[in-house]
Scaffold this motif. Structure first.
Motif, PDB file in Angstrom:
ATOM      1  N   LEU A 153      29.369  37.886 -19.980  1.00 11.28           N
ATOM      2  CA  LEU A 153      29.388  37.305 -18.647  1.00 11.28           C
ATOM      3  C   LEU A 153      28.443  38.042 -17.717  1.00 11.28           C
ATOM      4  N   SER A 154      27.884  37.320 -16.771  1.00  7.11           N
ATOM      5  CA  SER A 154      27.104  37.953 -15.709  1.00  7.11           C
ATOM      6  C   SER A 154      28.058  38.649 -14.755  1.00  7.11           C
ATOM      7  N   SER A 155      27.537  39.507 -13.883  1.00  5.49           N
ATOM      8  CA  SER A 155      28.374  40.183 -12.898  1.00  5.49           C
ATOM      9  C   SER A 155      29.083  39.175 -12.009  1.00  5.49           C
ATOM     10  N   GLN A 156      28.393  38.101 -11.653  1.00  2.00           N
ATOM     11  CA  GLN A 156      28.976  37.074 -10.803  1.00  2.00           C
ATOM     12  C   GLN A 156      30.142  36.371 -11.510  1.00  2.00           C
ATOM     13  N   SER A 157      29.954  36.004 -12.770  1.00  3.55           N
ATOM     14  CA  SER A 157      31.011  35.333 -13.525  1.00  3.55           C
ATOM     15  C   SER A 157      32.182  36.270 -13.780  1.00  3.55           C
ATOM     16  N   ASN A 158      31.874  37.542 -14.026  1.00  2.00           N
ATOM     17  CA  ASN A 158      32.928  38.528 -14.220  1.00  2.00           C
ATOM     18  C   ASN A 158      33.799  38.626 -12.966  1.00  2.00           C
ATOM     19  N   PHE A 200      36.026  35.576 -12.627  1.00  2.00           N
ATOM     20  CA  PHE A 200      37.147  35.597 -13.559  1.00  2.00           C
ATOM     21  C   PHE A 200      38.226  36.580 -13.085  1.00  2.00           C
ATOM     22  N   GLN A 201      37.793  37.712 -12.521  1.00  2.00           N
ATOM     23  CA  GLN A 201      38.759  38.678 -11.992  1.00  2.00           C
ATOM     24  C   GLN A 201      39.561  38.071 -10.850  1.00  2.00           C
ATOM     25  N   ARG A 202      38.913  37.278 -10.006  1.00  2.00           N
ATOM     26  CA  ARG A 202      39.633  36.623  -8.904  1.00  2.00           C
ATOM     27  C   ARG A 202      40.684  35.652  -9.446  1.00  2.00           C
ATOM     28  N   LYS A 203      40.332  34.959 -10.554  1.00  2.00           N
ATOM     29  CA  LYS A 203      41.287  34.036 -11.166  1.00  2.00           C
ATOM     30  C   LYS A 203      42.471  34.798 -11.773  1.00  2.00           C
ATOM     31  N   LEU A 204      42.198  35.969 -12.358  1.00  2.00           N
ATOM     32  CA  LEU A 204      43.281  36.785 -12.894  1.00  2.00           C
ATOM     33  C   LEU A 204      44.245  37.214 -11.788  1.00  2.00           C
ATOM     34  N   LYS A 205      43.693  37.616 -10.651  1.00  2.00           N
ATOM     35  CA  LYS A 205      44.533  38.046  -9.529  1.00  2.00           C
ATOM     36  C   LYS A 205      45.341  36.882  -8.972  1.00  2.00           C
ATOM     37  N   LYS A 206      44.740  35.697  -8.954  1.00  2.00           N
ATOM     38  CA  LYS A 206      45.467  34.509  -8.500  1.00  2.00           C
ATOM     39  C   LYS A 206      46.621  34.199  -9.448  1.00  2.00           C
ATOM     40  N   LEU A 207      46.379  34.337 -10.747  1.00  2.00           N
ATOM     41  CA  LEU A 207      47.421  34.106 -11.737  1.00  2.00           C
ATOM     42  C   LEU A 207      48.551  35.125 -11.576  1.00  2.00           C
ATOM     43  N   VAL A 249      53.633  40.933 -18.659  1.00  2.00           N
ATOM     44  CA  VAL A 249      52.328  40.289 -18.813  1.00  2.00           C
ATOM     45  C   VAL A 249      51.242  41.349 -18.683  1.00  2.00           C
ATOM     46  N   VAL A 250      50.319  41.352 -19.605  1.00  2.00           N
ATOM     47  CA  VAL A 250      49.175  42.261 -19.550  1.00  2.00           C
ATOM     48  C   VAL A 250      47.916  41.422 -19.401  1.00  2.00           C
ATOM     49  N   MET A 251      47.198  41.651 -18.311  1.00  2.00           N
ATOM     50  CA  MET A 251      45.937  40.937 -18.072  1.00  2.00           C
ATOM     51  C   MET A 251      44.857  41.972 -17.790  1.00  2.00           C
ATOM     52  N   ALA A 252      43.762  41.887 -18.486  1.00  2.00           N
ATOM     53  CA  ALA A 252      42.713  42.888 -18.296  1.00  2.00           C
ATOM     54  C   ALA A 252      41.360  42.324 -18.690  1.00  2.00           C
ATOM     55  N   ILE A 253      40.344  42.880 -18.090  1.00  2.00           N
ATOM     56  CA  ILE A 253      38.969  42.557 -18.478  1.00  2.00           C
ATOM     57  C   ILE A 253      38.141  43.814 -18.268  1.00  2.00           C
ATOM     58  N   ARG A 254      37.251  44.102 -19.194  1.00  2.00           N
ATOM     59  CA  ARG A 254      36.418  45.301 -19.048  1.00  2.00           C
ATOM     60  C   ARG A 254      35.172  45.167 -19.909  1.00  2.00           C
TER      61      ARG A 254
END
Length: 245
Positions: free
Chosen positions: A187-192, A195-202, A226-231
């Protein structure tokens, strides 16, 4: 008594916001202005009169209680020292997690092999930490904000990562109430960031569902994590195959 003080303070603020004075209340309550002042000063307002005052502002008593609760200072994070204290006492940690999930004292002692006296001692400690207010008859009132969370990379988060991560994944995730999704991509920095904003919304939606289900009977609710992570991560086994730069 503290709750009565808070409720009347909220009532006064709400009256002021509506531009109402003691003199304005007097006719509806069939009292003199001096008598209305005395009711507030002596905190002797009956439920019937409280309802009459709320009706003048087109409010229910429940609306006033909600405004009172919203105005109370709420804890968003513990200090590092407080989190350390909780991680050093497994029973205290267990009870902390339980009360954050709106468990009652009776539910805790029914579900775990703990005595009521042990629980009350730990609840008293959480009261001192301002996580809860321990009310008469050992009722538990949460004092944390809706967005309360453990400190990022703090003692409790580290504790769960070190002690529980391996245990968490000791399952095939085949049951109806289990789900494991592993995604891999570039993912690009923008897409990353998106996606993080969507994780926080979830995560917020999870909190909303959790709060809604508090009203259900205890035996209709099951503990879930629930475990949600991206790195930015490359699997360690691939390291020997990387070209050296």
């Amino acid at each position: 008594m503290a709750q009565i003080n808070s409720l009347l303070l909220t009532l006064k603020k709400t009256l002021k916001a509506h531009g109402l004075t003691y003199k304005d209340l007097a006719p509806s309550l069939e009292l003199s202005e001096a008598s209305v002042k005395r009711l507030f000063a002596e905190q002797t307002i009956s439920l019937q009169r409280l309802e009459q005052i709320c009706q003048l502002m087109e409010l229910e008593i429940s609306d006033l209680v909600q405004m009172m609760n919203e105005q109370q200072p709420r804890l968003q994070h513990l200090s590092v020292e407080q989190e350390k204290e909780i991680t050093q006492d497994l029973v205290l940690l267990l009870i902390t997690v339980s009360v954050l999930n709106r468990w009652t004292l009776q539910e805790i002692v029914t579900f775990y092999r703990l005595t009521e006296n042990d629980c009350i001692q730990k609840l008293a400690r959480l009261d001192k930490l301002k996580i809860i207010e321990l009310l008469p008859k050992n009722k538990i009132k949460l004092l944390v904000a809706p967005n309360f969370s453990w400190r990022e990379n703090g003692p409790i988060q580290q504790f769960f990562q070190e002690k529980i991560a391996a245990e968490y994944f000791k399952t095939k995730f085949k049951e109806d109430d289990e789900c494991l999704v592993v995604l891999n991509g570039m993912l690009s920095s923008q897409s990353n960031g998106e996606f993080q904003r969507k994780l926080k919304k979830l995560a917020r939606e999870f909190d909303e569902l959790n709060n809604e289900d508090v009203a259900l009977p205890f035996d209709q609710r099951n503990g879930v994590t629930v475990v949600m992570a991206i790195r930015n991560w490359r699997y360690g086994l691939f390291s020997p195959l990387l070209r050296k730069v």
